[in-house]
Design a protein around this motif. Structure first.
Motif, PDB file in Angstrom:
ATOM      1  N   ALA A 299       0.852  -1.203   0.000  1.00 26.47           N
ATOM      2  CA  ALA A 299       0.000   0.000   0.000  1.00 26.47           C
ATOM      3  C   ALA A 299       0.880   1.243   0.000  1.00 26.47           C
ATOM      4  N   CYS A 300       0.251   2.402   0.038  1.00 31.60           N
ATOM      5  CA  CYS A 300       0.978   3.673   0.098  1.00 31.60           C
ATOM      6  C   CYS A 300       0.490   4.491   1.301  1.00 31.60           C
ATOM      7  N   GLY A 301       1.358   5.339   1.803  1.00 33.65           N
ATOM      8  CA  GLY A 301       0.983   6.338   2.810  1.00 33.65           C
ATOM      9  C   GLY A 301       0.298   5.736   4.015  1.00 33.65           C
ATOM     10  N   THR A 302      -0.821   6.332   4.371  1.00 32.58           N
ATOM     11  CA  THR A 302      -1.562   5.889   5.545  1.00 32.58           C
ATOM     12  C   THR A 302      -1.999   4.432   5.425  1.00 32.58           C
ATOM     13  N   ALA A 303      -2.399   4.036   4.233  1.00 33.84           N
ATOM     14  CA  ALA A 303      -2.836   2.652   4.037  1.00 33.84           C
ATOM     15  C   ALA A 303      -1.667   1.695   4.308  1.00 33.84           C
ATOM     16  N   VAL A 346      -3.941  -2.569   0.090  1.00 34.75           N
ATOM     17  CA  VAL A 346      -4.787  -1.730   0.939  1.00 34.75           C
ATOM     18  C   VAL A 346      -4.867  -0.347   0.299  1.00 34.75           C
ATOM     19  N   SER A 347      -6.073   0.135   0.079  1.00 26.18           N
ATOM     20  CA  SER A 347      -6.214   1.447  -0.542  1.00 26.18           C
ATOM     21  C   SER A 347      -7.592   2.018  -0.243  1.00 26.18           C
ATOM     22  N   GLN A 348      -7.621   3.142   0.442  1.00 28.84           N
ATOM     23  CA  GLN A 348      -8.903   3.793   0.714  1.00 28.84           C
ATOM     24  C   GLN A 348      -9.647   4.024  -0.583  1.00 28.84           C
ATOM     25  N   ASP A 354       0.165   3.309  -7.871  1.00 24.96           N
ATOM     26  CA  ASP A 354       1.232   2.382  -7.462  1.00 24.96           C
ATOM     27  C   ASP A 354       0.651   1.107  -6.853  1.00 24.96           C
ATOM     28  N   THR A 355      -0.397   1.253  -6.071  1.00 22.08           N
ATOM     29  CA  THR A 355      -0.998   0.078  -5.425  1.00 22.08           C
ATOM     30  C   THR A 355      -1.618  -0.826  -6.482  1.00 22.08           C
ATOM     31  N   LEU A 356      -2.258  -0.203  -7.443  1.00 21.56           N
ATOM     32  CA  LEU A 356      -2.882  -0.959  -8.529  1.00 21.56           C
ATOM     33  C   LEU A 356      -1.813  -1.713  -9.333  1.00 21.56           C
ATOM     34  N   ALA A 397     -11.516  14.532   3.231  1.00 17.50           N
ATOM     35  CA  ALA A 397     -10.278  15.247   3.597  1.00 17.50           C
ATOM     36  C   ALA A 397      -9.093  14.496   3.020  1.00 17.50           C
ATOM     37  N   VAL A 398      -8.112  15.246   2.570  1.00 18.16           N
ATOM     38  CA  VAL A 398      -6.919  14.595   2.014  1.00 18.16           C
ATOM     39  C   VAL A 398      -6.240  13.727   3.078  1.00 18.16           C
ATOM     40  N   ALA A 399      -6.193  14.247   4.303  1.00 16.58           N
ATOM     41  CA  ALA A 399      -5.579  13.466   5.389  1.00 16.58           C
ATOM     42  C   ALA A 399      -6.519  12.328   5.778  1.00 16.58           C
ATOM     43  N   LYS A 487       2.826  16.218   9.387  1.00 13.15           N
ATOM     44  CA  LYS A 487       3.564  16.925   8.322  1.00 13.15           C
ATOM     45  C   LYS A 487       2.663  17.280   7.151  1.00 13.15           C
ATOM     46  N   GLU A 488       1.724  16.375   6.809  1.00 15.98           N
ATOM     47  CA  GLU A 488       0.966  16.660   5.588  1.00 15.98           C
ATOM     48  C   GLU A 488      -0.017  17.814   5.746  1.00 15.98           C
ATOM     49  N   ILE A 489      -0.500  18.037   6.972  1.00 14.49           N
ATOM     50  CA  ILE A 489      -1.482  19.138   7.078  1.00 14.49           C
ATOM     51  C   ILE A 489      -0.939  20.400   7.748  1.00 14.49           C
TER      52      ILE A 489
HETATM   53  O1  M6R Z   1      -6.362   5.859  -1.467  1.00 13.49           O
HETATM   54  P1  M6R Z   1      -5.168   5.230  -0.876  1.00 13.49           P
HETATM   55  O2  M6R Z   1      -5.441   4.624   0.478  1.00 13.49           O
HETATM   56  O3  M6R Z   1      -4.511   4.216  -1.765  1.00 13.49           O
HETATM   57  O4  M6R Z   1      -4.129   6.382  -0.662  1.00 13.49           O
HETATM   58  C1  M6R Z   1      -2.839   6.124  -0.212  1.00 13.49           C
HETATM   59  C2  M6R Z   1      -2.156   7.390   0.239  1.00 13.49           C
HETATM   60  O5  M6R Z   1      -2.029   8.274  -0.826  1.00 13.49           O
HETATM   61  C3  M6R Z   1      -2.910   8.066   1.372  1.00 13.49           C
HETATM   62  O6  M6R Z   1      -3.099   7.208   2.450  1.00 13.49           O
HETATM   63  C4  M6R Z   1      -2.147   9.309   1.854  1.00 13.49           C
HETATM   64  O7  M6R Z   1      -0.952   8.935   2.447  1.00 13.49           O
HETATM   65  C5  M6R Z   1      -3.020  10.119   2.816  1.00 13.49           C
HETATM   66  N1  M6R Z   1      -3.209  11.433   2.317  1.00 13.49           N
HETATM   67  C6  M6R Z   1      -2.430  10.300   4.160  1.00 13.49           C
HETATM   68  O8  M6R Z   1      -3.286  10.988   5.002  1.00 13.49           O
END
Ligand code: M6R
Length: 608
Positions: A299-303, A346-348, A354-356, A397-399, A487-489
């Protein structure tokens, strides 16, 4: 990234497009524009900046007309400016289009089109598409679009209009999301459902290569060969309010508060009436599971951070080795994956490029694949063998907040299920953990009551220039998420580090007043964390600890404490992340940051 909308019907298009774009601004917000057909011409307005800038211009100089397309941009090719903003229009003004995605072979196409006499005005890859459609146009927009996409490599979702055929919008997609909204005497396209909810809950999801031709009264869908396709409409179950702020100042705060419900909504459909885990979507028998020799979570980031907790839970309860990887790295390192691998993406959003790509790579290598995602019908949900929906509701929200906690709930249920089936988890422990998980709705509600205390801490710390998040074991994974949130917000430089690693370099950065957020929720590792806290305090750090309530000792050691309700060590991440989300939120608000739309970011990252 980027959001597209389109409207055709009997109403004025402009306000509908703007409202739709407002709901898609999370996808990109550096410029926005609309193209509307009116009285024999296509009028375009597009401006650098937030959607508000476009709205102000449209107020001063409205564009009438009831067929139009709109776009909100996250720049990839060419800086955010008026010219590079979408829609793009042919030199003679007869075709306009909006695009979400990236055209990978655009340089080659551009050179060829220039040789063919086309004049380029922007630095975007999208302008290539408009010239291509124009090049192939012989009085039939569908045909021209189909021939154009035949030349294009990359990802795209397009909305195209022509003044020669003003009674239609032609829309097509490949690897970028697109939803068609079914109205009465009006129809819509959008990158995501929230943009349509005010008008309709009936939608079609287009598959790769499919084209939808919308008129006021009809929607015709064709496959990549131009053959008509019969599609079942999908009925959206959430209502408009899910995509509204409902009195909160920011979506992020609203979504933090939605966590108790989201946690319940993820957990309860996976428990049967005897409170045993039953994951319908993921029905692996004991034999199937025994064939798996490793699990990969990518996954990426938070996921990805949720995946770290997943690794911990699966290894702990099911004793299956788990590797975690960042999706952007996975596909370039030729990982060991085969038919015995269970691959979990894992992806919201379910559309992270990248996850795909990692999921596709794992499939290619023969792995059984599973997606944990929040978005029904998303790309990863369609491509994985099994899908576990987190049912967190739209996250705007982006976060990411509620997506993270629900992804963790998903992992706990998977780990418990695997553990019971394999006999690696005692039945008694299994039941105790489920019983405890069932209290998490209440426990997270209780935690949110302390938000004012956290705001107080944030108000004292918002001027810090850097922060460090430390933890051990599972707390280390939560520290990474807390640090990313800050950091992101808030744009404060922040780093997460396993507490034991501090003395191998990072402690050199600790000086008078440096903010250190220390997670101390693991009873077994508490003394070790205490040593780390003492070490950073000795160098002048201001320490905010996250600790289980009832821990009196930590009050003496840290400068401030954010308490979480007591629970099993294995389950703390769902609780301990909430004060971290709130701390980041209030610090960002105190710094005057645009919390929901942090600079340089977009909610879904559909480019590599
Ligand atoms: O939609 P996704 O879960 O695949 O997104 C992965 C990241 O881009 C996402 O979690 C990002 O790190 C968030 N903005 C963090 O809050």
């Amino acid at each position: 990234m980027c959001g597209i909308v389109g409207y055709i019907g009997g109403k004025q298009a402009s306000p509908i497009l703007i409202e739709g774009l407002q709901k898609l601004e999370y996808r990109g917000y550096d410029s926005a524009g609309v193209a509307i057909y009116n009285d024999g011409e296509i009028a375009v307005q597009k401006y650098k900046g937030r959607l508000k800038v476009l709205e102000e211009h449209l107020e001063k100089k409205p564009i009438p007309g009831s067929v139009g397309i709109g776009h909100t941009r996250w720049a990839t090719h060419g800086e955010p400016n008026d010219l590079n903003a979408h829609p793009h229009i042919t030199t003679d003004g007869h075709i306009a289009l909006v695009h979400n995605g990236i055209i990978e072979n655009y340089t080659r196409l551009k050179e060829w089109l220039i040789e063919e006499g086309k004049i380029f005005k922007t630095e975007t890859d999208t302008e290539v598409i408009v010239h291509l459609v124009d090049y192939f146009y012989e009085g039939d927009l569908e045909k021209a679009v189909r021939r154009a996409i035949g030349k294009m490599e990359g990802a795209f979702a397009l909305g195209v209009i022509s003044k020669n055929e003003p009674e239609k919008i032609v829309s097509v997609r490949k690897d970028s999301p697109l939803v068609v909204g079914i109205g009465k005497e009006e129809n819509f396209i959008a990158s995501d459902i929230p943009a349509l909810l005010k008008h309709t809950k009936e939608v079609y999801f287009l598959d790769d290569g499919e084209m939808a031709v919308l008129t006021e009264k009809d929607i015709a869908i064709y496959d990549e060969f131009g053959q008509p396709v019969e599609k079942e409409p999908f009925t959206v179950t959430w209502d408009v309010s899910s995509a509204e702020k409902e009195g909160y100042e920011h979506f992020m705060m609203k979504e933090i508060h939605e966590q108790p419900k989201a946690i319940r909504d993820t957990l309860s459909p996976r428990l049967n009436d005897r409170n045993m885990v039953e994951i319908e979507e993921f029905n692996l028998s004991r034999e199937d599971i025994q064939r798996i020799d490793k699990i990969m979570i990518v996954a990426c980031g938070t996921a990805y951070h949720a995946g770290l907790i997943g690794k911990f839970a699966i290894e702990k309860f099911a004793k299956i080795p788990v590797e975690t990887d960042i999706a952007s790295e996975f596909r370039y390192r030729d990982p060991f994956v085969n038919e015995k691998t269970l691959f979990i993406a894992v992806s919201q959003s379910g559309e992270t490029a990248d996850t795909l790509a990692a999921l596709r790579e794992a499939k290619r290598k023969g792995a059984r694949t599973m997606a944990i995602t929040n978005v029904v019908g998303s790309r990863v949900s369609r491509e994985a063998d099994d899908v576990y929906y987190t049912w967190a509701g739209p996250e705007i929200a982006v976060a990411s907040t509620k997506a993270y906690t629900t992804q963790i709930v998903a992992f706990y249920t998977i780990a418990l299920d695997l553990g019971l089936k394999l006999g690696t988890l005692k039945e008694e422990t299994y039941h105790q953990i489920i019983k405890e998980l069932l209290t998490f709705g209440e426990k997270t509600e209780a935690l949110l009551q302390y938000k004012k205390d956290i705001q107080f801490l944030a108000d004292a710390q918002f001027n810090n220039t850097s922060a460090f998040y430390i933890g051990r074991g599972i707390d280390d994974a939560v520290a990474r998420e807390g640090s990313l949130k800050l950091k992101e917000i808030s744009y404060i430089h922040s780093e997460a580090i396993a507490a034991g690693e501090l003395k191998h370099g990072t402690i050199a950065l600790i000086e008078d007043g440096t903010l250190v957020v220390a997670l101390t929720t693991q009873d077994r590792l508490y003394d070790k964390m205490l040593s780390a806290i003492k070490e950073v305090k000795a160098r002048g750090a201001y320490v905010i600890a996250v600790a289980k309530e009832g821990n009196q000792d930590i009050q003496k050691e840290a400068d401030a404490v954010m308490s979480i309700p007591d629970t099993y060590d294995e389950l703390t991440p769902i609780l301990s992340v909430i004060p971290l989300q709130l701390l980041a939120y209030y610090i960002a608000v105190a710094r005057g940051c645009d919390v929901d739309k942090p600079k340089n970011l977009a909610k879904s990252v559909t480019v590599e």
